[in-house]
Motif scaffolding. Structure first.
Motif, PDB file in Angstrom:
ATOM      1  N   UNK A   4       0.836  -1.198   0.000  1.00 33.95           N
ATOM      2  CA  UNK A   4       0.000   0.000   0.000  1.00 33.95           C
ATOM      3  C   UNK A   4       0.870   1.247   0.000  1.00 33.95           C
ATOM      4  N   UNK A   5       0.502   2.192  -0.864  1.00 35.00           N
ATOM      5  CA  UNK A   5       1.181   3.484  -0.873  1.00 35.00           C
ATOM      6  C   UNK A   5       0.301   4.518  -0.171  1.00 35.00           C
ATOM      7  N   UNK A   6       0.931   5.499   0.444  1.00 37.57           N
ATOM      8  CA  UNK A   6       0.165   6.566   1.089  1.00 37.57           C
ATOM      9  C   UNK A   6      -0.055   6.304   2.575  1.00 37.57           C
ATOM     10  N   UNK A  34     -10.584   4.947   3.501  1.00 44.74           N
ATOM     11  CA  UNK A  34      -9.554   5.929   3.196  1.00 44.74           C
ATOM     12  C   UNK A  34      -8.717   6.309   4.412  1.00 44.74           C
ATOM     13  N   UNK A  35      -9.274   7.070   5.335  1.00 45.09           N
ATOM     14  CA  UNK A  35      -8.482   7.505   6.494  1.00 45.09           C
ATOM     15  C   UNK A  35      -9.275   8.515   7.277  1.00 45.09           C
ATOM     16  N   UNK A  67      -4.135   9.066   3.716  1.00 43.75           N
ATOM     17  CA  UNK A  67      -3.089   8.973   2.698  1.00 43.75           C
ATOM     18  C   UNK A  67      -2.523  10.330   2.271  1.00 43.75           C
ATOM     19  N   UNK A  68      -3.311  11.401   2.394  1.00 41.78           N
ATOM     20  CA  UNK A  68      -2.803  12.706   1.969  1.00 41.78           C
ATOM     21  C   UNK A  68      -1.948  13.359   3.052  1.00 41.78           C
ATOM     22  N   UNK A 575      -1.718   7.134  -3.751  1.00 44.84           N
ATOM     23  CA  UNK A 575      -1.965   5.715  -3.458  1.00 44.84           C
ATOM     24  C   UNK A 575      -1.807   4.802  -4.665  1.00 44.84           C
ATOM     25  N   UNK A 576      -1.867   5.381  -5.879  1.00 51.12           N
ATOM     26  CA  UNK A 576      -1.822   4.553  -7.077  1.00 51.12           C
ATOM     27  C   UNK A 576      -3.150   3.871  -7.355  1.00 51.12           C
ATOM     28  N   UNK A 577      -4.157   4.163  -6.519  1.00 50.55           N
ATOM     29  CA  UNK A 577      -5.504   3.626  -6.750  1.00 50.55           C
ATOM     30  C   UNK A 577      -6.274   4.707  -7.494  1.00 50.55           C
TER      31      UNK A 577
END
Lengths: 674, 151
Positions: A4-6, A34-35, A67-68, A575-577
């Motif tokens: 996972x990225x982010x 998400x978060x 993620x941000x 995230x690449x999503x």
């Protein structure tokens, strides 16, 4: 499983009762929630039941980044705090989204979030440093204000250490206490400072040196550079920068053109060398709306617009400052609130009338009715509104001294206690009149923040959109007004016709009504309010700043159009999503909002409690609000939401459609929804 | 001391920060680490901002001054540190760097403007991004500028 990225992948669970620390995986909730706010709400749903009291050890403080957090853009310093709030009556689910530099630092230390539960047997603080967590004795910090505590923690762990701290108000369980994050920001809503205080937790200090992996680094920079051009300009460019930066003029020997700040007494003090002033920013933000001051006599602190600039003499002056001068008193007000750990907005709402139209604040009414005297309050009542008054008021509330013990319970409980404890019938009648004028007549009363602070161009103007907005959730969405305007930046002069047309077009495209932004009619408001509620969940869950977004319009483009898809662009690059703005809306906006509603429903909230604040507020608007019409609009709102029109409970179908089947099942199991 | 022959290009510029404009947002740190390391990590950024919040948000930017006679270059035992022929910037050839960190100690500025990436085991420093410093482009305050030294 795929990397996972982010997200950095771990959530810390800290049990203060047992002194135990566990690590959990973020991917249990991500990317589905998400978060930030949405993820926090999910954890709240799973872990904090309706029977838990806000100040019980069973309550938890959920601190969640997204993620941000730590990337690039307006307000990427943000994170969410979710807990049960001690302020509303009854205690209920609440969220607050502070900013600053704490959230990114937590991720650099290796954690996406914290879940703090239990209660320490004596005062402690947390020290989180690159994957190491310590629960440390805090007896030397307990009792200090936030400035002293922060300075000590920085001395101990280095200047780069970021800390969330409660002041005396939180320690004394004041229901309007905040958690101060990073000096200039605070988790101001919901009285979470008292929740931390109830757990004997003074502070959370963090330092991290780790990395946040991202999917497409170059794209994050491109998106940032492109989006920043829609909201501001650099110094020295031919176009002036945004409103905030324009205000920076007054300390930085730039061409002065803004009368608002040019006129300030503080500016004169700075020019004389008696004070320093600079502008600051939250992490990664191109806007930079923090102001920091240091006076020769040692008064030093920082805050955002609310905290620093609003209070002058005896009223709020934001955006009307030309008439009065911003003095040292108004700076001191914000700084004292930060140091005591009190909510600036709440205290300001109590002590300073927002508009003359409101008549008076409740302390003024109590003084005029003879119920507050210097003898029975210990406050200099003849100097109401002066710095002498607010210093004394805040100290008494924060330390629960004398009358402060009752005041710390918040305005509704305090005024009720005046009625209950009146010594004579005459006093009781006077107290009841005031109680009924400024608070809700019947409990429960859910809304707390901005309670007596209707906003808008003028308090007398109709505001259909936020009548609906504040009726249907614990908090009004700040951005309700901002979509129709242009956030903080004024449109260029001479283009009023274009702007009016753009607003009509936007209303038609988004909500099927050209009159959506026309506040004199309820037409198109259901769609608008739902849009803003979803938007707020999207921004709070990434999380990014709600003040700077969305940007449907820009003052820097020839056609005045902005770009509202920034959140989706940032999310995808980090995230690449790949998600479109519409998908974000559906997946996090509507799902998150319904989850929050399900929580409130589980805690007993029904349609009958969805009232626009209070009678005091409704009285102001009685000239234009037809209650029957409002009820009909509310009917439309529940129908559009897929909630039961009579009870306001989300239907089983709606929850299942949003992939919240387990939530639907539990509501059914509890006999709440069929 | 390294003898600088005439054939070595002088640095055409360096990055400077106007502390009056800097808000301490640290976007430059994020941009730098994204651009050079592909991750977000201020510790790996070649530029670093420190803020003293209680001193009226005083900020200071730490970034390589591109010294004329660079101690770091003299200290490097593997000749990894050299002058870039295009920009005149002092840069590190990471394929030659053995991670000894002598350059970090040799840097006359404090804190040292050279940092160590312990996951890749190399030293890293500002290379002016080949003449287009990304931090300068992204600094939305206009606080960072690429100051040209020579025409």
């Amino acid at each position: 499983m795929r990397r996972q990225f982010g997200w950095v992948g771990k959530i810390l669970r800290i049990d203060l009762t047992k002194g135990q620390v566990d690590v959990e995986r973020t991917d249990r909730y991500a990317p589905r929630f998400i978060g930030g706010r949405a993820m926090g709400a999910r954890i709240y749903w799973e872990e904090i039941g309706p029977e838990v009291g806000a100040l019980d050890p069973e309550n938890k403080i959920i601190i969640m980044t997204g993620p941000a957090t730590g990337a690039l853009g307006p307000g990427v310093g943000r994170f969410s705090i979710i807990s049960k709030s001690p302020d509303p009556n009854p205690n209920c689910f609440f969220y607050s989204d502070p900013s600053g530099h704490f959230g990114p630092e937590l991720k650099f230390a290796g954690y996406d979030g914290l879940i703090i539960e239990g209660k320490a047997s004596r005062p402690v603080y947390l020290w989180i440093n690159d994957g190491k967590v310590e629960i440390v004795d805090a007896h030397r910090l307990w009792g200090t204000n936030t400035r002293v505590a922060r300075t000590e923690l920085k001395r101990l762990y280095g200047n780069s250490t970021k800390a969330m701290i409660i002041g005396p108000a939180g320690e004394h369980l004041c229901r309007e206490a905040v958690i101060s994050t990073d000096l200039a920001s605070a988790a101001g809503e919901g009285g979470f400072g008292a929740v931390m205080g109830s757990k004997n937790l003074k502070a959370i200090a963090v330092r991290g040196t780790g990395s946040i992996g991202v999917a497409r680094p170059g794209e994050i920079i491109d998106v940032y550079n492109r989006f920043s051009r829609l909201i501001t300009r650099k110094w020295g460019e031919s176009e002036p920068p945004n409103l905030w930066k324009s205000m920076q003029h007054y300390t930085q020997s730039r061409p002065v053109s803004v009368p608002y700040v040019d006129d300030s007494e503080v500016a004169e003090e700075v020019a004389r060398g008696g004070a320093e002033k600079r502008w600051g920013a939250c992490f990664g933000c191109p806007v930079g709306c923090l102001q920091a001051h240091r006076f020769k006599d040692g008064l030093s602190g920082a805050g955002q617009c609310n905290e620093i600039m609003n209070v002058v003499e005896d009223e709020w002056i934001f955006h009307k400052g030309q008439k009065k001068k911003i003095g040292k008193d108004s700076i001191e007000f914000g700084i004292l609130c930060q140091e005591f750990g009190l909510s600036v907005t709440q205290v300001m709402g109590h002590l300073f009338p927002r508009h003359k139209l409101h008549g008076s604040t409740w302390p003024r009414l109590l003084i005029d009715a003879g119920l507050w005297t210097e003898e029975n309050t210990g406050l200099p009542v003849d100097k109401m509104g002066s710095s002498e008054f607010f210093r004394e008021y805040m100290r008494k509330v924060a330390y629960r001294e004398g009358i402060g013990d009752q005041l710390a319970e918040g305005q509704t409980r305090y005024l009720k206690s005046l009625v209950d404890n009146a010594r004579t019938d005459e006093e009781r009648q006077k107290a009841r009149d005031i109680y009924e004028e400024v608070t809700q007549k019947s409990e429960p009363s859910y809304s707390v923040h901005w309670q007596n602070v209707p906003r808008g161009e003028s308090a007398g103007s109709p505001r259909w959109s936020w009548l609906l907005s504040i009726s249907s959730n614990v908090r009004r969405e700040n951005i309700t007004e901002q979509l129709a305007t242009n956030n903080m930046d004024p449109f260029p002069k001479g283009r009023e016709k274009d702007i009016a047309q753009l607003r009509r077009d936007l209303g038609r495209d988004l909500f099927g009504s050209e009159r959506a932004f026309d506040e004199s009619t309820p037409e198109g408001k259901v769609g608008w309010v739902m849009y803003m509620q979803h938007k707020s969940l999207e921004t709070d869950s990434l999380p990014i700043c709600r003040y700077a977004l969305p940007r449907h319009f820009s003052v820097y483009t020839p056609d005045l159009m902005g770009d509202y898809t920034y959140p989706a662009q940032l999310f995808s690059a980090v995230t690449g999503i790949d998600r479109t703005e519409e998908e974000m809306f559906e997946q996090v906006g509507e799902r998150g909002f319904n989850l929050e509603r399900a929580i409130l429903t589980r805690e007993g909230r029904r349609r009958e409690h969805d009232v626009a604040w209070n009678d005091y507020y409704m009285k102001l608007f009685s000239s234009w609000v037809d209650r029957n019409l409002l009820n009909k609009v509310m009917d439309d709102y529940y129908r559009a939401r897929g909630w039961d029109v009579k009870t306001g409970i989300p239907t089983q179908d709606k929850l299942k459609q949003l992939d919240l089947g387990d939530v639907a099942e539990e509501l059914k199991g509890r006999g709440i929804s069929g | 001391m390294v003898k600088m022959s005439d054939s070595v290009v002088a640095s055409r510029g360096k990055i400077v920060c106007d502390a009056n404009l800097c808000t301490g947002c640290r976007a430059c740190e994020v941009v730098c680490s994204l651009h050079h390391e592909g991750v977000i990590n201020p510790e790996l950024s070649r530029i670093s901002i420190t803020t003293w919040e209680y001193e009226a948000w005083r900020t200071e930017a730490y970034v390589c001054k591109q010294c004329e006679a660079a101690n770091c270059m003299a200290a490097c035992p593997t000749e990894a540190i050299h002058v870039d022929a295009q920009t005149g910037a002092i840069v590190i050839d990471e394929s030659k760097c053995n991670g000894c960190q002598e350059c970090i100690i040799a840097c006359p500025s404090s804190p040292s403007r050279i940092r160590y990436n312990d996951s890749r085991m190399v030293c890293v420093k500002c290379d002016l991004c080949g003449g287009e410093p990304q931090c300068v482009i992204s600094c939305q305050q206009g606080a960072l500028t690429y100051e040209r030294m020579r025409a």
